[in-house]
Motif scaffolding. Structure first.
Motif, mmCIF file in Angstrom:
data_model
loop_
_atom_site.group_PDB
_atom_site.id
_atom_site.type_symbol
_atom_site.label_atom_id
_atom_site.label_comp_id
_atom_site.label_asym_id
_atom_site.label_seq_id
_atom_site.Cartn_x
_atom_site.Cartn_y
_atom_site.Cartn_z
ATOM 1 N N ALA A 255 0.847 -1.186 0.000
ATOM 2 C CA ALA A 255 0.000 0.000 0.000
ATOM 3 C C ALA A 255 0.888 1.243 0.000
ATOM 4 C CB ALA A 255 -0.911 0.001 1.227
ATOM 5 N N GLY A 256 0.390 2.325 -0.606
ATOM 6 C CA GLY A 256 1.157 3.570 -0.660
ATOM 7 C C GLY A 256 1.768 3.761 -2.031
ATOM 8 N N GLU A 257 2.649 4.765 -2.157
ATOM 9 C CA GLU A 257 3.331 5.074 -3.416
ATOM 10 C C GLU A 257 4.800 4.717 -3.273
ATOM 11 O OE1 GLU A 257 2.958 9.159 -4.644
ATOM 12 O OE2 GLU A 257 2.978 8.581 -6.761
ATOM 13 N N HIS A 258 5.379 4.084 -4.313
ATOM 14 C CA HIS A 258 6.735 3.565 -4.210
ATOM 15 C C HIS A 258 7.524 3.824 -5.479
ATOM 16 C CE1 HIS A 258 4.362 1.267 -1.274
ATOM 17 N NE2 HIS A 258 5.493 1.155 -0.595
ATOM 18 N N SER A 259 8.832 3.645 -5.387
ATOM 19 C CA SER A 259 9.683 3.756 -6.568
ATOM 20 C C SER A 259 10.788 2.706 -6.503
ATOM 21 C CB SER A 259 10.298 5.151 -6.684
ATOM 22 O OG SER A 259 11.307 5.349 -5.712
ATOM 23 N N VAL A 260 11.314 2.373 -7.683
ATOM 24 C CA VAL A 260 12.462 1.466 -7.799
ATOM 25 C C VAL A 260 13.398 2.056 -8.849
ATOM 26 C CG1 VAL A 260 13.265 -0.886 -8.228
ATOM 27 C CG2 VAL A 260 10.968 -0.520 -7.296
ATOM 28 N N ARG A 261 14.669 2.206 -8.517
ATOM 29 C CA ARG A 261 15.640 2.750 -9.454
ATOM 30 C C ARG A 261 15.885 1.755 -10.601
ATOM 31 N NH1 ARG A 261 16.149 8.202 -8.679
ATOM 32 N NH2 ARG A 261 16.581 8.705 -6.496
ATOM 33 N N PRO A 262 16.140 2.260 -11.822
ATOM 34 C CA PRO A 262 16.339 1.371 -12.978
ATOM 35 C C PRO A 262 17.454 0.352 -12.798
ATOM 36 C CG PRO A 262 15.996 3.617 -13.717
ATOM 37 C CD PRO A 262 16.121 3.679 -12.211
ATOM 38 N N GLU A 263 18.543 0.752 -12.123
ATOM 39 C CA GLU A 263 19.665 -0.170 -11.967
ATOM 40 C C GLU A 263 19.400 -1.268 -10.937
ATOM 41 O OE1 GLU A 263 20.526 3.284 -9.161
ATOM 42 O OE2 GLU A 263 19.652 2.986 -11.150
ATOM 43 N N LYS A 264 18.298 -1.139 -10.190
ATOM 44 C CA LYS A 264 17.925 -2.174 -9.218
ATOM 45 C C LYS A 264 17.063 -3.271 -9.848
ATOM 46 C CE LYS A 264 19.752 0.288 -5.832
ATOM 47 N NZ LYS A 264 21.005 -0.123 -5.155
ATOM 48 N N LEU A 265 16.614 -3.041 -11.091
ATOM 49 C CA LEU A 265 15.815 -4.031 -11.801
ATOM 50 C C LEU A 265 16.718 -4.858 -12.713
ATOM 51 C CD1 LEU A 265 12.809 -1.793 -12.931
ATOM 52 C CD2 LEU A 265 12.897 -3.324 -10.950
ATOM 53 N N VAL A 297 13.403 -0.307 -22.021
ATOM 54 C CA VAL A 297 12.080 0.164 -21.621
ATOM 55 C C VAL A 297 11.113 -0.997 -21.803
ATOM 56 C CG1 VAL A 297 10.267 1.856 -22.032
ATOM 57 C CG2 VAL A 297 12.668 2.501 -22.347
ATOM 58 N N VAL A 298 10.418 -1.336 -20.737
ATOM 59 C CA VAL A 298 9.563 -2.527 -20.735
ATOM 60 C C VAL A 298 8.146 -2.150 -20.319
ATOM 61 C CG1 VAL A 298 9.222 -4.840 -19.767
ATOM 62 C CG2 VAL A 298 11.549 -3.963 -20.124
ATOM 63 N N ASP A 299 7.171 -2.585 -21.088
ATOM 64 C CA ASP A 299 5.768 -2.455 -20.701
ATOM 65 C C ASP A 299 5.351 -3.709 -19.957
ATOM 66 O OD1 ASP A 299 5.354 0.039 -21.725
ATOM 67 O OD2 ASP A 299 4.392 -0.625 -23.575
ATOM 68 N N LEU A 300 5.100 -3.570 -18.659
ATOM 69 C CA LEU A 300 4.651 -4.709 -17.877
ATOM 70 C C LEU A 300 3.213 -5.066 -18.238
ATOM 71 C CD1 LEU A 300 6.053 -3.824 -14.312
ATOM 72 C CD2 LEU A 300 7.122 -5.224 -16.099
ATOM 73 N N ASP A 301 2.906 -6.332 -18.128
ATOM 74 C CA ASP A 301 1.543 -6.776 -18.419
ATOM 75 C C ASP A 301 0.540 -6.117 -17.487
ATOM 76 O OD1 ASP A 301 2.776 -8.358 -20.274
ATOM 77 O OD2 ASP A 301 2.358 -10.276 -19.274
ATOM 78 N N ALA A 302 1.008 -5.703 -16.321
ATOM 79 C CA ALA A 302 0.119 -5.096 -15.329
ATOM 80 C C ALA A 302 -0.220 -3.649 -15.664
ATOM 81 C CB ALA A 302 0.750 -5.176 -13.945
ATOM 82 N N GLY A 303 0.367 -3.124 -16.752
ATOM 83 C CA GLY A 303 -0.034 -1.791 -17.201
ATOM 84 C C GLY A 303 0.898 -0.661 -16.814
ATOM 85 N N VAL A 304 2.147 -0.959 -16.461
ATOM 86 C CA VAL A 304 3.128 0.063 -16.083
ATOM 87 C C VAL A 304 4.340 -0.045 -16.991
ATOM 88 C CG1 VAL A 304 4.667 0.889 -14.267
ATOM 89 C CG2 VAL A 304 2.379 0.106 -13.684
ATOM 90 N N ARG A 305 4.853 1.087 -17.456
ATOM 91 C CA ARG A 305 6.093 1.117 -18.231
ATOM 92 C C ARG A 305 7.255 1.398 -17.286
ATOM 93 N NH1 ARG A 305 6.650 4.040 -23.995
ATOM 94 N NH2 ARG A 305 5.428 2.157 -24.453
ATOM 95 N N VAL A 306 8.286 0.542 -17.328
ATOM 96 C CA VAL A 306 9.448 0.709 -16.457
ATOM 97 C C VAL A 306 10.716 0.768 -17.291
ATOM 98 C CG1 VAL A 306 8.359 -0.435 -14.485
ATOM 99 C CG2 VAL A 306 9.752 -1.789 -16.075
ATOM 100 N N THR A 307 11.744 1.399 -16.711
ATOM 101 C CA THR A 307 13.073 1.451 -17.322
ATOM 102 C C THR A 307 14.011 0.578 -16.521
ATOM 103 O OG1 THR A 307 12.719 3.693 -18.137
ATOM 104 C CG2 THR A 307 14.988 2.944 -17.963
ATOM 105 N N VAL A 308 14.764 -0.260 -17.230
ATOM 106 C CA VAL A 308 15.727 -1.169 -16.603
ATOM 107 C C VAL A 308 17.111 -0.810 -17.120
ATOM 108 C CG1 VAL A 308 16.401 -3.578 -16.251
ATOM 109 C CG2 VAL A 308 13.970 -2.990 -16.548
ATOM 110 N N LEU A 309 18.064 -0.598 -16.214
ATOM 111 C CA LEU A 309 19.441 -0.281 -16.607
ATOM 112 C C LEU A 309 20.354 -1.391 -16.129
ATOM 113 C CD1 LEU A 309 21.462 1.690 -17.868
ATOM 114 C CD2 LEU A 309 21.640 2.813 -15.629
ATOM 115 N N GLU A 310 20.936 -2.118 -17.068
ATOM 116 C CA GLU A 310 21.839 -3.218 -16.729
ATOM 117 C C GLU A 310 23.240 -2.914 -17.239
ATOM 118 O OE1 GLU A 310 19.518 -7.277 -16.462
ATOM 119 O OE2 GLU A 310 19.374 -6.497 -18.505
ATOM 120 N N PRO A 311 24.277 -3.326 -16.503
ATOM 121 C CA PRO A 311 25.655 -3.040 -16.914
ATOM 122 C C PRO A 311 26.028 -3.782 -18.187
ATOM 123 C CG PRO A 311 25.622 -4.532 -15.036
ATOM 124 C CD PRO A 311 24.210 -4.074 -15.235
ATOM 125 N N ASN A 312 26.910 -3.173 -18.944
ATOM 126 C CA ASN A 312 27.443 -3.792 -20.166
ATOM 127 C C ASN A 312 28.607 -4.681 -19.756
ATOM 128 O OD1 ASN A 312 28.189 -4.455 -22.751
ATOM 129 N ND2 ASN A 312 28.854 -2.397 -23.332
#
Length: 345
Positions: A255-265, A297-312
């Motif tokens: 419950a509530g509002e949350h965030s996740v940094r791209p590099e944590k995904l 950039v990923v569109d989740l099936d649940a209806g949210v667009r998220v950014t994922v940053l992974e190291p090269n």
């Protein structure tokens, strides 16, 4: 650092007609601290700097410098100096004379001010350019001359109004390192205004994030990045994937509002397993190569667009192409609570 703050602002307010540019700001800045005021245009950060410098008078509130009330004092009666983005060097004077100018105004004898000015130039590694004119220097060198001129009079605090904004990216990054080194060597309180969040994170001991004339959050760079106190801070300081109340409940189970940094995904073909790890399926809509990493950039099936940053990293062969089905994974510990749930504490 001493126990007495270098700067204390109490109830500081500045109104321009019907517009409140600074709204009852309370702030203490420690002696010897590299302190940044960060925020978008119109957030009040530059007005606060100008109030500290004495270029503007507050509508209400007080300004103290090392325990002395300077609210009503003129700029030249405050033991601070200001470095501007345009450097404001005298083009007809040599570099040495530019640096020594403030000492000359104060009546210091020629030999003594030359010695002090040369030491100031040495502190920014420009003593070999003492006889040149500003036009004969690069942008970074002129910026260092401006720093030497501002510090040669040994102010208790140095105010810097977006001083690196006119430099190109490579030179700006170089000057960030040099600016921090100079501040450490001199031990002077630096108050730095910028709209560049990466610059503020790189340089600062603490940062005040300004929004709508007030301070949205105050803390160390790590505090602001890892524990943003509001959606505004999460969005402004770095990039963040923000989940509103409904999506937090649906996707994160909170419950509530949350965030996740791209590099944590992370992305995978199948859900990852482990204690505290959660996953959600989605489709890649964009994959961007950024050198040191891959931004997807990923569109989740649940209806949210998220950014994922992974190291090269070594061993990575292909980027996730558009249209690919993927699993987005995250850990409980990387979910940041922005607001308590309705009715919560």
């Amino acid at each position: 650092m001493t126990d007495q703050p270098a700067i204390r602002l109490t109830g500081l307010t500045k109104e321009f007609g019907s517009v409140t540019a600074v709204d009852h700001v309370d702030l203490e800045i420690a002696a010897g601290e590299f302190f940044s005021m960060l925020g978008p245009s119109g957030s009040g950060k530059t007005t606060v700097l100008r109030l500290i410098a004495g270029f503007e008078q507050p509508t209400s509130g007080t300004i103290e410098l090392f325990g002395q009330d300077v609210t009503a004092k003129a700029p030249f009666d405050r033991d601070v100096n200001t470095v501007f983005q345009d450097y404001a060097l005298f083009p007809h004077m040599s570099v040495l004379d530019n640096v020594a100018y403030g000492l000359r105004v104060r009546g210091m004898k020629r030999a003594q001010r030359r010695d002090r000015a040369m030491k100031a130039l040495a502190s920014v590694r420009l003593e070999q350019y003492a006889d040149r004119r500003p036009a004969q220097l690069s942008g970074g060198q002129r910026q260092r001359v401006a720093l030497a001129r501002a510090t040669v009079v040994q102010p208790k605090a140095l105010l810097l109004d977006e001083p690196l904004g006119a430099l190109d990216l490579k030179l700006r990054e170089q000057m960030q390192v040099e600016l921090k080194q100079i501040q450490r060597e001199l031990g002077i309180t630096f108050i730095f205004v910028t709209h560049d969040q990466e610059e503020a994170l790189t340089l600062s001991d603490r940062i005040a994030v300004f929004n709508a004339g007030g301070i949205e959050q105050l803390g160390t760079p790590r505090d602001l990045y890892e524990r943003p106190a509001s959606r505004f801070v999460a969005d402004f300081v770095g990039t963040s994937n923000v989940f509103d109340h409904e999506r937090s409940q649906t996707i994160l189970g909170r419950a509530g509002e949350h965030s996740v940094r791209p590099e944590k995904l992370t992305l995978s073909r199948t859900p990852q397993e482990g204690e505290g790890i959660h996953s959600a399926p989605g489709t890649v809509v964009e994959s961007i190569y950024v050198g040191s990493g891959i931004r997807s950039v990923v569109d989740l099936d649940a209806g949210v667009r998220v950014t994922v940053l992974e190291p090269n990293v070594r061993g990575r062969v292909d980027d996730d192409e558009r249209g690919n089905r993927v699993i987005v994974n995250w850990h409980d510990g990387d979910v940041i609570s922005l607001y308590p749930p309705a009715g919560g504490g």
